[in-house]
Motif scaffolding. Sequence first.
Motif, PDB file in Angstrom:
ATOM      1  N   LEU A  67       0.818  -1.207   0.000  1.00  0.00           N
ATOM      2  CA  LEU A  67       0.000   0.000   0.000  1.00  0.00           C
ATOM      3  C   LEU A  67       0.859   1.268   0.000  1.00  0.00           C
ATOM      4  O   LEU A  67       0.490   2.276  -0.607  1.00  0.00           O
ATOM      5  CB  LEU A  67      -0.938  -0.025   1.209  1.00  0.00           C
ATOM      6  CG  LEU A  67      -2.112   0.938   1.231  1.00  0.00           C
ATOM      7  CD1 LEU A  67      -2.951   0.827  -0.027  1.00  0.00           C
ATOM      8  CD2 LEU A  67      -2.971   0.677   2.456  1.00  0.00           C
ATOM      9  N   ARG A  68       2.016   1.209   0.642  1.00  0.00           N
ATOM     10  CA  ARG A  68       2.902   2.385   0.694  1.00  0.00           C
ATOM     11  C   ARG A  68       3.431   2.770  -0.692  1.00  0.00           C
ATOM     12  O   ARG A  68       3.836   3.909  -0.897  1.00  0.00           O
ATOM     13  CB  ARG A  68       4.065   2.128   1.642  1.00  0.00           C
ATOM     14  CG  ARG A  68       3.677   2.206   3.091  1.00  0.00           C
ATOM     15  CD  ARG A  68       4.870   2.059   4.028  1.00  0.00           C
ATOM     16  NE  ARG A  68       4.417   2.051   5.395  1.00  0.00           N
ATOM     17  CZ  ARG A  68       4.309   0.956   6.148  1.00  0.00           C
ATOM     18  NH1 ARG A  68       4.658  -0.228   5.664  1.00  0.00           N
ATOM     19  NH2 ARG A  68       3.867   1.034   7.380  1.00  0.00           N
ATOM     20  N   SER A  69       3.428   1.825  -1.625  1.00  0.00           N
ATOM     21  CA  SER A  69       3.948   2.134  -2.962  1.00  0.00           C
ATOM     22  C   SER A  69       2.829   2.307  -3.996  1.00  0.00           C
ATOM     23  O   SER A  69       3.091   2.402  -5.181  1.00  0.00           O
ATOM     24  CB  SER A  69       4.916   1.036  -3.420  1.00  0.00           C
ATOM     25  OG  SER A  69       4.235  -0.197  -3.559  1.00  0.00           O
ATOM     26  N   MET A  70       1.591   2.352  -3.540  1.00  0.00           N
ATOM     27  CA  MET A  70       0.444   2.542  -4.435  1.00  0.00           C
ATOM     28  C   MET A  70      -0.127   3.939  -4.248  1.00  0.00           C
ATOM     29  O   MET A  70      -0.022   4.520  -3.176  1.00  0.00           O
ATOM     30  CB  MET A  70      -0.660   1.531  -4.124  1.00  0.00           C
ATOM     31  CG  MET A  70      -0.329   0.119  -4.432  1.00  0.00           C
ATOM     32  SD  MET A  70      -1.752  -0.907  -3.957  1.00  0.00           S
ATOM     33  CE  MET A  70      -1.154  -2.500  -4.430  1.00  0.00           C
ATOM     34  N   ALA A  75      -4.732   2.268  -4.799  1.00  0.00           N
ATOM     35  CA  ALA A  75      -4.378   2.115  -3.383  1.00  0.00           C
ATOM     36  C   ALA A  75      -5.625   1.997  -2.512  1.00  0.00           C
ATOM     37  O   ALA A  75      -5.695   1.125  -1.636  1.00  0.00           O
ATOM     38  CB  ALA A  75      -3.530   3.298  -2.922  1.00  0.00           C
ATOM     39  N   VAL A  76      -6.590   2.843  -2.754  1.00  0.00           N
ATOM     40  CA  VAL A  76      -7.801   2.844  -1.934  1.00  0.00           C
ATOM     41  C   VAL A  76      -8.565   1.534  -2.112  1.00  0.00           C
ATOM     42  O   VAL A  76      -9.004   0.924  -1.134  1.00  0.00           O
ATOM     43  CB  VAL A  76      -8.690   4.058  -2.284  1.00  0.00           C
ATOM     44  CG1 VAL A  76     -10.007   4.011  -1.533  1.00  0.00           C
ATOM     45  CG2 VAL A  76      -7.948   5.355  -1.969  1.00  0.00           C
ATOM     46  N   GLN A  77      -8.677   1.078  -3.352  1.00  0.00           N
ATOM     47  CA  GLN A  77      -9.386  -0.177  -3.606  1.00  0.00           C
ATOM     48  C   GLN A  77      -8.643  -1.368  -3.011  1.00  0.00           C
ATOM     49  O   GLN A  77      -9.256  -2.269  -2.428  1.00  0.00           O
ATOM     50  CB  GLN A  77      -9.597  -0.365  -5.113  1.00  0.00           C
ATOM     51  CG  GLN A  77     -10.583   0.633  -5.679  1.00  0.00           C
ATOM     52  CD  GLN A  77     -10.551   0.696  -7.202  1.00  0.00           C
ATOM     53  OE1 GLN A  77      -9.833  -0.045  -7.863  1.00  0.00           O
ATOM     54  NE2 GLN A  77     -11.337   1.606  -7.757  1.00  0.00           N
ATOM     55  N   TYR A  78      -7.320  -1.371  -3.149  1.00  0.00           N
ATOM     56  CA  TYR A  78      -6.514  -2.458  -2.575  1.00  0.00           C
ATOM     57  C   TYR A  78      -6.692  -2.497  -1.055  1.00  0.00           C
ATOM     58  O   TYR A  78      -6.953  -3.547  -0.468  1.00  0.00           O
ATOM     59  CB  TYR A  78      -5.038  -2.264  -2.947  1.00  0.00           C
ATOM     60  CG  TYR A  78      -4.109  -3.275  -2.324  1.00  0.00           C
ATOM     61  CD1 TYR A  78      -3.961  -4.542  -2.885  1.00  0.00           C
ATOM     62  CD2 TYR A  78      -3.374  -2.968  -1.189  1.00  0.00           C
ATOM     63  CE1 TYR A  78      -3.101  -5.477  -2.314  1.00  0.00           C
ATOM     64  CE2 TYR A  78      -2.521  -3.890  -0.617  1.00  0.00           C
ATOM     65  CZ  TYR A  78      -2.385  -5.140  -1.181  1.00  0.00           C
ATOM     66  OH  TYR A  78      -1.540  -6.069  -0.609  1.00  0.00           O
ATOM     67  N   SER A  97      -3.078   1.921  10.423  1.00  0.00           N
ATOM     68  CA  SER A  97      -2.099   2.345   9.422  1.00  0.00           C
ATOM     69  C   SER A  97      -2.628   2.147   8.008  1.00  0.00           C
ATOM     70  O   SER A  97      -2.398   2.981   7.129  1.00  0.00           O
ATOM     71  CB  SER A  97      -0.782   1.572   9.600  1.00  0.00           C
ATOM     72  OG  SER A  97      -0.177   1.925  10.817  1.00  0.00           O
ATOM     73  N   THR A  98      -3.344   1.055   7.787  1.00  0.00           N
ATOM     74  CA  THR A  98      -3.945   0.802   6.479  1.00  0.00           C
ATOM     75  C   THR A  98      -4.985   1.881   6.170  1.00  0.00           C
ATOM     76  O   THR A  98      -4.983   2.471   5.080  1.00  0.00           O
ATOM     77  CB  THR A  98      -4.577  -0.604   6.434  1.00  0.00           C
ATOM     78  OG1 THR A  98      -3.557  -1.569   6.709  1.00  0.00           O
ATOM     79  CG2 THR A  98      -5.197  -0.889   5.080  1.00  0.00           C
ATOM     80  N   LEU A  99      -5.854   2.146   7.124  1.00  0.00           N
ATOM     81  CA  LEU A  99      -6.856   3.200   6.941  1.00  0.00           C
ATOM     82  C   LEU A  99      -6.189   4.559   6.731  1.00  0.00           C
ATOM     83  O   LEU A  99      -6.627   5.358   5.891  1.00  0.00           O
ATOM     84  CB  LEU A  99      -7.789   3.258   8.151  1.00  0.00           C
ATOM     85  CG  LEU A  99      -8.772   2.104   8.289  1.00  0.00           C
ATOM     86  CD1 LEU A  99      -9.320   2.031   9.718  1.00  0.00           C
ATOM     87  CD2 LEU A  99      -9.897   2.247   7.279  1.00  0.00           C
TER      88      LEU A  99
END
Length: 195
Positions: A67-70, A75-78, A97-99
């Motif tokens: 996610l850090r590289s999207m 990124a949001v969908q992943y 952290s994901t949110l």
Amino acid sequence: IIGRYDDYVAAHPKDAHTAIERCAFMQGSVDEDDEEDGEDVATEGKRCTFDLEAQHGRHPSVVLFRLRSMWGDEAVQYGARKLADAEIRFTPSERASTLGLMAERQHSQKRLKEASRLGGEAEQVDPTYDASYVIADYLRSRGQRQQALDVLRFLELWAARIEVTVFALEHRVIEHEVLRARLRDHGHAARLGRA
């Protein structure tokens, strides 16, 4: 070095953290000045990320690494897919952290309301997570300047309290160490006095 990673990962196929380190190393090895080698390494880096997802895609650390590289909607969908996957066992900190990363990606697309919502959700999941910037920016965009400032002031107050707590803890540790040294020296002096 990649060979060492490959050997270790082959011997420890369930070690998601080393697999992440391998991909991170490969991504960091791209030499922008050397176009030919740089393209090969970039291709290998993409393949590594693909393999990482295939092997360890349900590991929270892998989700965060990817996610850090999207950016953008990808990124949001992943992130949303991964958070909805009941088989991924996020800790509160990992979920926050994901949110939070999703909130930052929404913010970068000027979707301030959604960024604020995700940031607020991150702070609810883990009260130590700080999403005050995206929340305050949304409030500012709505003309709620004072509320935005209050959010940022609360952050300042919280940071000041942490600083005081750390100082107090450091002071206690220092006092404890001085006391231990005095007791040790006193015990050593008493032993010498008896000799």
